[in-house]
Enzyme design. Structure first.
Site, PDB file in Angstrom:
ATOM      1  N   TYR A 116     -19.678 -52.538 -16.098  1.00 59.49           N
ATOM      2  CA  TYR A 116     -18.891 -51.494 -15.547  1.00 59.49           C
ATOM      3  C   TYR A 116     -17.834 -51.706 -14.567  1.00 59.49           C
ATOM      4  O   TYR A 116     -18.200 -52.393 -13.493  1.00 59.49           O
ATOM      5  CB  TYR A 116     -20.056 -50.503 -14.797  1.00 59.49           C
ATOM      6  CG  TYR A 116     -21.183 -49.988 -15.477  1.00 59.49           C
ATOM      7  CD1 TYR A 116     -21.314 -49.866 -16.771  1.00 59.49           C
ATOM      8  CD2 TYR A 116     -22.570 -49.451 -14.843  1.00 59.49           C
ATOM      9  CE1 TYR A 116     -22.389 -49.337 -17.547  1.00 59.49           C
ATOM     10  CE2 TYR A 116     -23.668 -48.998 -15.440  1.00 59.49           C
ATOM     11  CZ  TYR A 116     -23.499 -48.768 -16.872  1.00 59.49           C
ATOM     12  OH  TYR A 116     -24.457 -48.239 -17.594  1.00 59.49           O
ATOM     13  N   SER A 117     -16.779 -51.264 -15.086  1.00 57.69           N
ATOM     14  CA  SER A 117     -15.457 -51.440 -14.202  1.00 57.69           C
ATOM     15  C   SER A 117     -15.400 -53.043 -14.108  1.00 57.69           C
ATOM     16  O   SER A 117     -14.859 -53.644 -13.135  1.00 57.69           O
ATOM     17  CB  SER A 117     -15.541 -51.042 -12.980  1.00 57.69           C
ATOM     18  OG  SER A 117     -15.753 -49.430 -13.064  1.00 57.69           O
TER      19      SER A 117
END
Ligand SMILES: NC(=O)c1ccc[n+]([C@@H]2O[C@H](COP(=O)([O-])OP(=O)(O)OC[C@H]3O[C@@H](n4cnc5c(N)ncnc54)[C@H](OP(=O)(O)O)[C@@H]3O)[C@@H](O)[C@H]2O)c1
Length: 306
Positions: A33-34
């Site tokens: 995630y990111s």
């Protein structure tokens, strides 16, 4: 998942603080995630209360361009865990989840490596995500015959607009006794009722920004069947004095094998609304109406309780 993408550090801290204050204790993130930013944000936000949080993260998807920067091999699992521990600023993960099936890594190797991480005290429990029923059953059977740790949970997309896991995966989870953690419980915001049949999705919303191959792409959400489901959700929201999101989440909490619902929220207003999904109950009649309107089509050889 949205931390570091839709929302940065300060609003994310605010969301987490609000959630913990309301009595929430389960936080889910992933290395991917990111590109690790989500883990860094979560780690900082829970520094002062790490022991009270059930912290979950995931490993599997590419974190670099090299052949070993992804997957469920022993090499990547160990590397992935060490990197997650650093970003989360902790020395253990409560629930370490494999983010999806890896056809290139032998399952025995994956389970053996995960079991070693549990024995070393770096992981408390192991879970899976996006697995089919047969994959879960195969994993359990290997764990039992080889004395490895067993998956205790599986994260799957599950909502009133995406019930296909009921054909085969829910029965498998019930049979082998593992808990489902639904993701995308609002159909990525569709079930909040803020989208309209005759209008394009509001600019900047998850549905407006989704790529064509993402689950929440507008073409996949704005279907006639889904608008009918939303009509039923909104009508029940009117009867109960609750919001559409609260009705949709409350329905999910009634489904067999669901042990925790992973909600996403962009703002404290959304989070507060979603937290209001608990503390009251839909009636049997209302659950029945929601079931009928959203029931997946009959598919041989699966029974239609589905
Ligand atoms: N294991 C996996 O493969 C996997 C995959 C996806 C997600 N997950 C996990 O599951 C979590 C939740 O998934 P999700 O974000 O897809 O869930 P979701 O709850 O279906 O969608 C969340 C989105 O809906 C909108 N929203 C939420 N509450 C709202 C409300 N009350 N009113 C109006 N809009 C609202 C927000 O987007 P807008 O404001 O942009 O509309 C928010 O980002 C993720 O954070 C992640 O931890 C796991």
């Amino acid at each position: 998942m949205t931390f570091g993408r839709e929302i940065d550090e300060v609003p994310a801290f605010e969301l987490i603080a609000r959630y913990l204050e309301a009595g929430g204790n389960f936080l889910d993130t992933a290395d991917v995630y990111s590109a690790g930013r989500s883990e860094e944000i979560v780690g900082k936000a829970i520094e002062h209360c790490r022991a009270d949080v059930v912290l979950a993260t995931k490993v599997r998807f590419p974190m670099g361009n090299g052949p070993n920067d992804q997957g469920l091999s022993r090499k990547h699992l160990i590397q992935g865990l060490e990197a997650s521990l650093r970003r989360l600023n902790t020395d253990y993960i409560d629930l370490y989840q494999v983010h999806g099936w890896d056809a290139h890594a032998p399952l025995e190797e994956t389970l053996s490596a995960l079991s070693a991480l549990v024995r070393q005290g770096k992981v408390r429990y192991i879970g899976a995500s996006n697995f089919a029923g047969w994959q879960l059953v195969k994993a359990l059977s290997i764990s039992e015959s080889r004395g490895f740790e067993k998956f205790v949970s599986v994260q799957l997309q599950y909502s009133l607009v995406e019930r296909s896991i009921e054909y085969e995966i829910v029965p498998a989870c019930q049979e082998i006794g593992i808990g489902i953690i639904p993701w995308g419980p609002l159909g990525q915001g569709f079930l909040s009722g803020k989208y309209r049949r005759d209008q394009l999705p509001p600019e900047g919303s998850r549905l407006a920004t989704a790529e064509p191959d993402w689950e929440e792409h507008w073409s996949r959400r704005a279907t006639e069947v889904n608008w009918h489901i939303l009509d039923a959700v909104q009508s029940i929201a009117g009867e109960t004095g609750r919001s559409a999101s609260q009705v949709a989440l409350n329905w999910l909490l009634h489904q067999p094998a669901v042990s925790a619902v992973s909600v996403g929220a962009r703002s404290t207003a959304q989070l507060d609304e979603n937290l209001g999904a608990v503390g009251w109950e839909l009636t049997e009649e209302q659950l029945g109406r929601l079931d009928v309107v959203s029931r997946p089509r009959r598919m041989y050889p699966y029974p239609n309780r589905l």
